[in-house]
Design a protein around this motif. Structure first.
Motif, short mmCIF file in Angstrom:
data_model
loop_
_atom_site.label_atom_id
_atom_site.label_comp_id
_atom_site.label_asym_id
_atom_site.label_seq_id
_atom_site.Cartn_x
_atom_site.Cartn_y
_atom_site.Cartn_z
N ILE A 167 -13.85 3.65 -19.40
CA ILE A 167 -13.01 3.29 -18.26
C ILE A 167 -12.22 4.49 -17.77
O ILE A 167 -12.09 4.73 -16.56
CB ILE A 167 -12.08 2.12 -18.63
N LEU A 171 -12.47 6.11 -14.02
CA LEU A 171 -11.32 6.29 -13.14
C LEU A 171 -11.25 7.71 -12.60
O LEU A 171 -10.93 7.93 -11.42
CB LEU A 171 -10.03 5.94 -13.88
N TYR A 186 -5.13 5.64 -20.99
CA TYR A 186 -5.51 4.27 -20.66
C TYR A 186 -4.94 3.29 -21.69
O TYR A 186 -4.38 2.25 -21.33
CB TYR A 186 -7.03 4.16 -20.61
N PHE A 191 -1.14 4.59 -15.78
CA PHE A 191 -2.08 4.64 -14.67
C PHE A 191 -1.46 5.40 -13.49
O PHE A 191 -0.99 4.79 -12.53
CB PHE A 191 -2.49 3.23 -14.25
N PHE A 193 -2.03 6.60 -10.55
CA PHE A 193 -3.03 6.57 -9.49
C PHE A 193 -2.70 7.57 -8.38
O PHE A 193 -1.54 7.73 -7.99
CB PHE A 193 -3.13 5.17 -8.89
N GLY A 199 -6.14 2.59 -6.26
CA GLY A 199 -6.20 2.75 -7.71
C GLY A 199 -6.33 1.42 -8.43
O GLY A 199 -7.08 1.28 -9.40
N GLU A 200 -5.60 0.42 -7.94
CA GLU A 200 -5.68 -0.92 -8.54
C GLU A 200 -7.10 -1.48 -8.40
O GLU A 200 -7.64 -2.07 -9.34
CB GLU A 200 -4.68 -1.86 -7.86
N LEU A 203 -9.39 0.37 -10.74
CA LEU A 203 -9.17 -0.03 -12.13
C LEU A 203 -9.94 -1.32 -12.43
O LEU A 203 -10.58 -1.45 -13.48
CB LEU A 203 -7.68 -0.23 -12.39
N ASP A 204 -9.88 -2.28 -11.50
CA ASP A 204 -10.65 -3.51 -11.68
C ASP A 204 -12.14 -3.21 -11.75
O ASP A 204 -12.87 -3.76 -12.58
CB ASP A 204 -10.37 -4.49 -10.53
N CYS A 206 -13.68 -0.30 -12.54
CA CYS A 206 -14.05 0.45 -13.74
C CYS A 206 -13.96 -0.40 -14.99
O CYS A 206 -14.70 -0.19 -15.96
CB CYS A 206 -13.15 1.69 -13.88
N SER A 207 -13.07 -1.38 -15.00
CA SER A 207 -12.98 -2.29 -16.13
C SER A 207 -14.20 -3.20 -16.21
O SER A 207 -14.66 -3.55 -17.29
CB SER A 207 -11.70 -3.15 -16.02
#
Length: 223
Positions: A167, A171, A186, A191, A193, A199-200, A203-204, A206-207
């Motif tokens: 992850i 990012l 992480y 974070f 960003f 960035g949010e 993050l979703d 990449c998760s």
């Protein structure tokens, strides 16, 4: 910015209740009235698992395959698991078994999302509590509990590499954070960003799909 390390999964829309089955995000939404149907009894679903011999699995996901085999309640599940790989055809059959079971409980379901999450619609006055009971029972009887999550995870991260490292690298690659960002950052919930809103979303993304193997896009997670 520091925050809790996020759980993996796609954001659910129009959510009334959310439950987690085998690590999957599940959302339910109310629907238009439809003729009521008898709701299956979740307590009546077999959950004791399998106490027979378990194949000797190999590879990065061997422990998870063995665990799912022990939790299995049907020949279908064990046949799908025994060769150490859940095929696309077996996943499609699982999806159809799950859909049929939910329909019998007056719940509409179309298909799994690429990350294994799914939404379902309650029909005919079925309450959220009743819906959760039906979904839980169907997850067991259809094989979703043992096969669904494992199929997605084995495709998403075939070599079972360290999640935090994947992850963090994603990012950086996506430009959400500056180079030098690490798995330790992480895990600390840090974070920083470059752009907070994007960035949010990244993050979703990449998760859910850090290696890009599920065919998902960052835009799937846009507000």
């Amino acid at each position: 910015m520091a925050r809790a390390v996020p759980s993996r999964g796609r954001k659910a829309l129009a959510v009334i209740a959310v439950v987690v089955l085998g690590g999957m995000l599940v959302a339910c939404a109310s629907g238009d009235p439809a003729p009521a149907a008898q709701v299956p009894d979740a307590e009546a679903s077999p959950v004791s698992g399998y106490d027979g011999p378990v194949p000797e699995f190999s590879g990065p996901w061997a422990d998870e395959f063995a665990s799912s085999y022990r939790k299995s309640t049907s020949d279908f599940e064990r046949a799908a698991l025994e060769d150490g790989e859940i095929s696309d055809a077996e996943y499609v059959e699982l999806q159809e078994r799950f859909r049929t079971c939910l329909a019998e409980g007056n719940i509409a379901f179309t298909e799994f999302n690429p990350d294994g999450s799914f939404q379902y619609q309650l029909l005919g006055g079925t309450s959220p509590d009743e819906g959760n009971e039906v979904v839980t029972a169907c997850a067991v009887s259809s094989g979703q509990r043992t096969l669904g999550f494992l199929y997605v995870e084995a495709h998403r991260n075939p070599q079972k590499l360290v999640e935090a490292e994947l992850i963090a690298a994603c990012l950086v690659e996506q430009g959400a954070v500056e180079k030098g960002y690490t798995a330790d950052d992480y895990m600390r919930g840090s974070f920083p960003f470059v752009d907070e809103e994007k960035g949010e979303e990244l993050l979703d993304y990449c998760s859910a799909d850090p290696l890009g193997l599920l065919g998902m896009k960052a835009s799937d997670f846009a507000e």
